[in-house]
Design a protein around this motif. Structure first.
Motif, PDB file in Angstrom:
ATOM      1  N   ILE A 108       0.832  -1.199   0.000  1.00 38.30           N
ATOM      2  CA  ILE A 108       0.000   0.000   0.000  1.00 38.30           C
ATOM      3  C   ILE A 108       0.872   1.256   0.000  1.00 38.30           C
ATOM      4  N   LEU A 109       2.103   1.115   0.506  1.00 38.90           N
ATOM      5  CA  LEU A 109       3.025   2.252   0.490  1.00 38.90           C
ATOM      6  C   LEU A 109       3.507   2.598  -0.914  1.00 38.90           C
ATOM      7  N   THR A 110       3.363   1.655  -1.861  1.00 37.55           N
ATOM      8  CA  THR A 110       3.860   1.910  -3.214  1.00 37.55           C
ATOM      9  C   THR A 110       3.255   3.174  -3.823  1.00 37.55           C
ATOM     10  N   PRO A 111       1.916   3.354  -3.811  1.00 36.05           N
ATOM     11  CA  PRO A 111       1.388   4.626  -4.329  1.00 36.05           C
ATOM     12  C   PRO A 111       1.870   5.828  -3.526  1.00 36.05           C
ATOM     13  N   TYR A 112       2.032   5.630  -2.214  1.00 37.82           N
ATOM     14  CA  TYR A 112       2.484   6.736  -1.357  1.00 37.82           C
ATOM     15  C   TYR A 112       3.917   7.147  -1.709  1.00 37.82           C
ATOM     16  N   LEU A 113       4.795   6.152  -1.854  1.00 33.55           N
ATOM     17  CA  LEU A 113       6.199   6.440  -2.146  1.00 33.55           C
ATOM     18  C   LEU A 113       6.384   6.948  -3.570  1.00 33.55           C
ATOM     19  N   THR A 114       5.639   6.378  -4.518  1.00 32.10           N
ATOM     20  CA  THR A 114       5.761   6.871  -5.897  1.00 32.10           C
ATOM     21  C   THR A 114       5.207   8.281  -6.030  1.00 32.10           C
ATOM     22  N   LEU A 115       4.345   8.673  -5.077  1.00 33.15           N
ATOM     23  CA  LEU A 115       3.818  10.039  -5.058  1.00 33.15           C
ATOM     24  C   LEU A 115       4.786  11.000  -4.371  1.00 33.15           C
ATOM     25  N   LYS A 116       5.409  10.545  -3.271  1.00 32.96           N
ATOM     26  CA  LYS A 116       6.275  11.406  -2.475  1.00 32.96           C
ATOM     27  C   LYS A 116       7.690  11.517  -3.024  1.00 32.96           C
ATOM     28  N   LEU A 117       8.168  10.471  -3.692  1.00 33.21           N
ATOM     29  CA  LEU A 117       9.534  10.471  -4.194  1.00 33.21           C
ATOM     30  C   LEU A 117       9.553  10.764  -5.687  1.00 33.21           C
ATOM     31  N   SER A 118      10.582  11.445  -6.126  1.00 32.80           N
ATOM     32  CA  SER A 118      10.736  11.672  -7.558  1.00 32.80           C
ATOM     33  C   SER A 118      11.124  10.365  -8.236  1.00 32.80           C
ATOM     34  N   GLY A 119      11.039  10.342  -9.555  1.00 32.18           N
ATOM     35  CA  GLY A 119      11.405   9.126 -10.278  1.00 32.18           C
ATOM     36  C   GLY A 119      12.834   8.710 -10.008  1.00 32.18           C
ATOM     37  N   ALA A 120      13.768   9.708  -9.950  1.00 31.71           N
ATOM     38  CA  ALA A 120      15.179   9.402  -9.699  1.00 31.71           C
ATOM     39  C   ALA A 120      15.384   8.885  -8.281  1.00 31.71           C
ATOM     40  N   ASN A 121      14.705   9.496  -7.288  1.00 32.04           N
ATOM     41  CA  ASN A 121      14.829   9.028  -5.904  1.00 32.04           C
ATOM     42  C   ASN A 121      14.273   7.617  -5.747  1.00 32.04           C
ATOM     43  N   TYR A 122      13.166   7.342  -6.442  1.00 30.33           N
ATOM     44  CA  TYR A 122      12.609   5.988  -6.376  1.00 30.33           C
ATOM     45  C   TYR A 122      13.585   4.991  -7.009  1.00 30.33           C
ATOM     46  N   GLY A 123      14.302   5.441  -8.035  1.00 29.41           N
ATOM     47  CA  GLY A 123      15.339   4.600  -8.622  1.00 29.41           C
ATOM     48  C   GLY A 123      16.454   4.328  -7.634  1.00 29.41           C
ATOM     49  N   ASP A 124      16.880   5.351  -6.877  1.00 28.46           N
ATOM     50  CA  ASP A 124      17.891   5.154  -5.838  1.00 28.46           C
ATOM     51  C   ASP A 124      17.416   4.146  -4.796  1.00 28.46           C
ATOM     52  N   MET A 125      16.158   4.274  -4.388  1.00 29.52           N
ATOM     53  CA  MET A 125      15.613   3.347  -3.403  1.00 29.52           C
ATOM     54  C   MET A 125      15.617   1.917  -3.949  1.00 29.52           C
ATOM     55  N   THR A 126      15.285   1.763  -5.222  1.00 27.81           N
ATOM     56  CA  THR A 126      15.293   0.439  -5.841  1.00 27.81           C
ATOM     57  C   THR A 126      16.700  -0.151  -5.825  1.00 27.81           C
ATOM     58  N   LEU A 127      17.706   0.671  -6.097  1.00 31.45           N
ATOM     59  CA  LEU A 127      19.094   0.199  -6.097  1.00 31.45           C
ATOM     60  C   LEU A 127      19.538  -0.211  -4.699  1.00 31.45           C
ATOM     61  N   VAL A 128      19.223   0.601  -3.708  1.00 33.66           N
ATOM     62  CA  VAL A 128      19.628   0.297  -2.333  1.00 33.66           C
ATOM     63  C   VAL A 128      18.997  -1.001  -1.858  1.00 33.66           C
ATOM     64  N   TYR A 129      17.702  -1.151  -2.117  1.00 29.70           N
ATOM     65  CA  TYR A 129      17.024  -2.354  -1.639  1.00 29.70           C
ATOM     66  C   TYR A 129      17.298  -3.573  -2.517  1.00 29.70           C
ATOM     67  N   ALA A 130      17.995  -3.361  -3.632  1.00 31.30           N
ATOM     68  CA  ALA A 130      18.495  -4.503  -4.402  1.00 31.30           C
ATOM     69  C   ALA A 130      19.803  -5.016  -3.811  1.00 31.30           C
ATOM     70  N   ALA A 131      20.542  -4.147  -3.133  1.00 28.33           N
ATOM     71  CA  ALA A 131      21.825  -4.537  -2.533  1.00 28.33           C
ATOM     72  C   ALA A 131      21.654  -5.214  -1.184  1.00 28.33           C
ATOM     73  N   ILE A 132      20.628  -4.828  -0.430  1.00 24.51           N
ATOM     74  CA  ILE A 132      20.446  -5.355   0.925  1.00 24.51           C
ATOM     75  C   ILE A 132      20.360  -6.881   0.975  1.00 24.51           C
ATOM     76  N   PRO A 133      19.608  -7.549   0.074  1.00 22.60           N
ATOM     77  CA  PRO A 133      19.521  -9.011   0.166  1.00 22.60           C
ATOM     78  C   PRO A 133      20.869  -9.723   0.059  1.00 22.60           C
ATOM     79  N   PHE A 134      21.824  -9.157  -0.678  1.00 24.56           N
ATOM     80  CA  PHE A 134      23.145  -9.789  -0.771  1.00 24.56           C
ATOM     81  C   PHE A 134      23.835  -9.806   0.587  1.00 24.56           C
ATOM     82  N   LEU A 135      23.703  -8.710   1.322  1.00 22.43           N
ATOM     83  CA  LEU A 135      24.280  -8.679   2.660  1.00 22.43           C
ATOM     84  C   LEU A 135      23.517  -9.602   3.608  1.00 22.43           C
ATOM     85  N   ASN A 136      22.207  -9.704   3.435  1.00 19.05           N
ATOM     86  CA  ASN A 136      21.437 -10.639   4.263  1.00 19.05           C
ATOM     87  C   ASN A 136      21.961 -12.063   4.125  1.00 19.05           C
TER      88      ASN A 136
END
Length: 499
Positions: free
Chosen positions: A27-55
């Motif tokens: 449900i946060l997806t519409p909220y975050l896509t509304l609050k974050l710019s396209g570039a910031n959402y891209g940064d978030m996607t990159l960061v959360y793509a790296a976290i599972p490797f460390l997990n």
């Protein structure tokens, strides 16, 4: 059938602990896509793509090893202590080392302007890893209610904190531009506030596991630890391969992508946002895995477990086929969960990713053979093969096709892993899967999707679109109920209506 009822009950509770938090974050997806710019959402996607490797690095397969050895009486006494101490020591060591290299890591994941993101997500992974064995103990002890409550509470804390940072702070900052709230609402922080909210969630989750942490005794069984490592470390290799298949495509888009829109971060954000629409299947798979992993090991000690595994697979495929139709037939409605219309261009990848995740779920079912026969290296080899497919397809085709290449790479990766695991498993540990019938179900739902797509293309009317979708979905469910009537009669709720 009694075993399946037990698995269904556990999956329900673990599903609540997985589905409810995932749906809340969904449900946060519409909220975050509304609050974050396209570039910031891209940064978030990159960061959360790296976290599972460390997990994967931090937990190095200990959770699966814990479930494997806890079934044996000689291991029950000290295993929880040994596994917990091992994880605590390595978590401290890994965190200390990685914090020295936040700059290089930020450059690797293409967020070099914000090395603080790396510092924050290293701390998130550290706290999450410390929760791994206590959560595994709750699952093994058959306490899904507490497990679910802690997971759900953690997500509620995350959502509340995130809302405070992204909505309340800007509002308070407007009233008093000189207050601390103005700093917290500064656009220069990028997605730092999102990650801080996640860190707060991880800290409070660990605190809520205090009773399980308090139960740890500083008794370390070296011989037991060696056995645990021998079994678990191959899972580290398989885990890294799995993460390459699951999340590395976002990072590869950053490395090799040629942005058609002029901003590669926007395209990464598009891919990440549209991937969220595959959530129903991925959430069910995760919930199923949580209930199935200890269940499969226990069934292996009983009579004729292969028959149980085959029956579980049948019900699993029926459910994910239904979920596939539920998403793709109503995709014109689901897209509104993505509030930034710029991202809608990526909706064409959703059916491909749904099928890919169906293959992944089937693979997890099939993988029982190498887990209960202690041939974990087989899983590692299969996953590495899938990882190679992922890397090669993305490397060759991302520069030309962008995120569409990543979607098809995921499809072929999980499809090849599924086939390889089935063929290898039938030689080592034959299970009487009804593979012809299950293949037919998957083929039918894909054909139904294309029928719906063709007819709505010829007559693009909203009412016709949704009416046809409902008719097709209902027809498929009636077809399955008719074919599997004898099986469904044995179920506790559905069976009442079929007798």
């Amino acid at each position: 059938m009694a075993g399946i009822k037990q698995l269904a009950g556990q999956t329900l509770w673990y599903g609540a602990s997985s589905i409810i938090p995932r749906l809340l974050t969904y449900i946060l997806t519409p909220y975050l896509t509304l609050k974050l710019s396209g570039a910031n959402y891209g940064d978030m996607t990159l960061v959360y793509a790296a976290i599972p490797f460390l997990n994967i690095l931090y937990t190095y397969g200990l959770e699966t090893g814990f479930f494997r050895f806890i079934q044996h009486e000689k291991h029950k006494k000290d295993l929880y202590n040994t596994a917990s101490i091992s994880l605590i020591i390595t978590t401290v060591l890994f965190t200390a080392v990685l914090l020295l290299f936040t700059g290089p890591i930020s450059r690797i994941i293409k967020v070099e302007d914000h090395p603080e993101y790396v510092t924050l997500f290293i701390l998130i992974v550290a706290f999450d890893s410390l929760s791994t064995i206590p959560f595994a103990k709750l699952r093994q002890d058959g306490r899904p209610v507490k497990y679910a409550l802690i997971r759900i509470t953690g997500v509620l804390i995350y959502i509340s904190t995130l809302y405070f940072f992204l909505s309340v702070c800007p509002s308070l900052a407007q009233k008093d531009p000189n207050s601390v709230f103005a700093l917290l609402s500064s656009e220069t922080l990028g997605i730092a506030l999102v990650i801080v909210a996640n860190l707060i969630q991880s800290v409070f989750t660990l605190i809520m596991l205090w009773q399980e942490l308090k139960a740890i005794r500083w008794r370390f069984n070296v011989q037991q630890w060696k056995e645990l490592m021998t079994y678990s470390l191959p899972m580290l290799v398989a885990g890294f391969g799995g993460m390459i298949n699951e999340t590395l495509d976002r990072l590869m888009l950053g490395w090799w992508g040629v942005p058609a829109s002029g901003n590669i971060k926007v395209e990464i954000g598009t891919y990440g946002a549209c991937y969220k629409l595959a959530i129903l299947i991925t959430v069910f798979i995760q919930a199923f895995r949580m209930g199935a992993e200890p269940f499969f090991f226990k069934q292996a000690l009983g009579e004729n477990p292969q028959r149980v595994y085959a029956r579980v697979m049948k019900f699993f495929v029926i459910v994910i086929c239904t979920m596939f139709l539920f998403v793709v037939l109503y995709l014109d409605a689901w897209k509104y969960f993505i509030q930034n219309p710029v991202f809608w261009e990526g909706l064409k990848i959703v059916p491909v990713l749904l099928l890919a995740n169906m293959f992944l779920g089937i693979y997890y079912n099939l993988s029982v053979w190498y887990k209960i026969t202690n041939k974990i290296s087989a899983g590692a080899w299969i996953t590495i093969g899938g990882a190679l497919i992922t890397i090669v397809i993305n490397y060759l085709f991302i520069p030309r096709f962008g995120y569409m290449a990543s979607a098809w790479a995921t499809f072929f990766c999980y499809g090849s892993m599924m086939v390889a695991c089935y063929l290898w498993g039938q030689k080592e540990y034959p299970v009487p899967y009804a593979w012809k019938k299950l293949t037919a179900y998957i083929t039918i739902v894909v054909v139904l999707f294309y029928v719906h797509r063709l007819l709505t293309y010829l007559w693009p009317h909203m009412i016709f679109n949704y009416t046809l979708a409902t008719v097709i979905l209902g027809a498929f469910l009636l077809f399955v109920l008719r074919v599997e009537k004898n099986e469904f009669k044995k179920l506790p709720v559905v069976g009442r209506f079929l007798k």
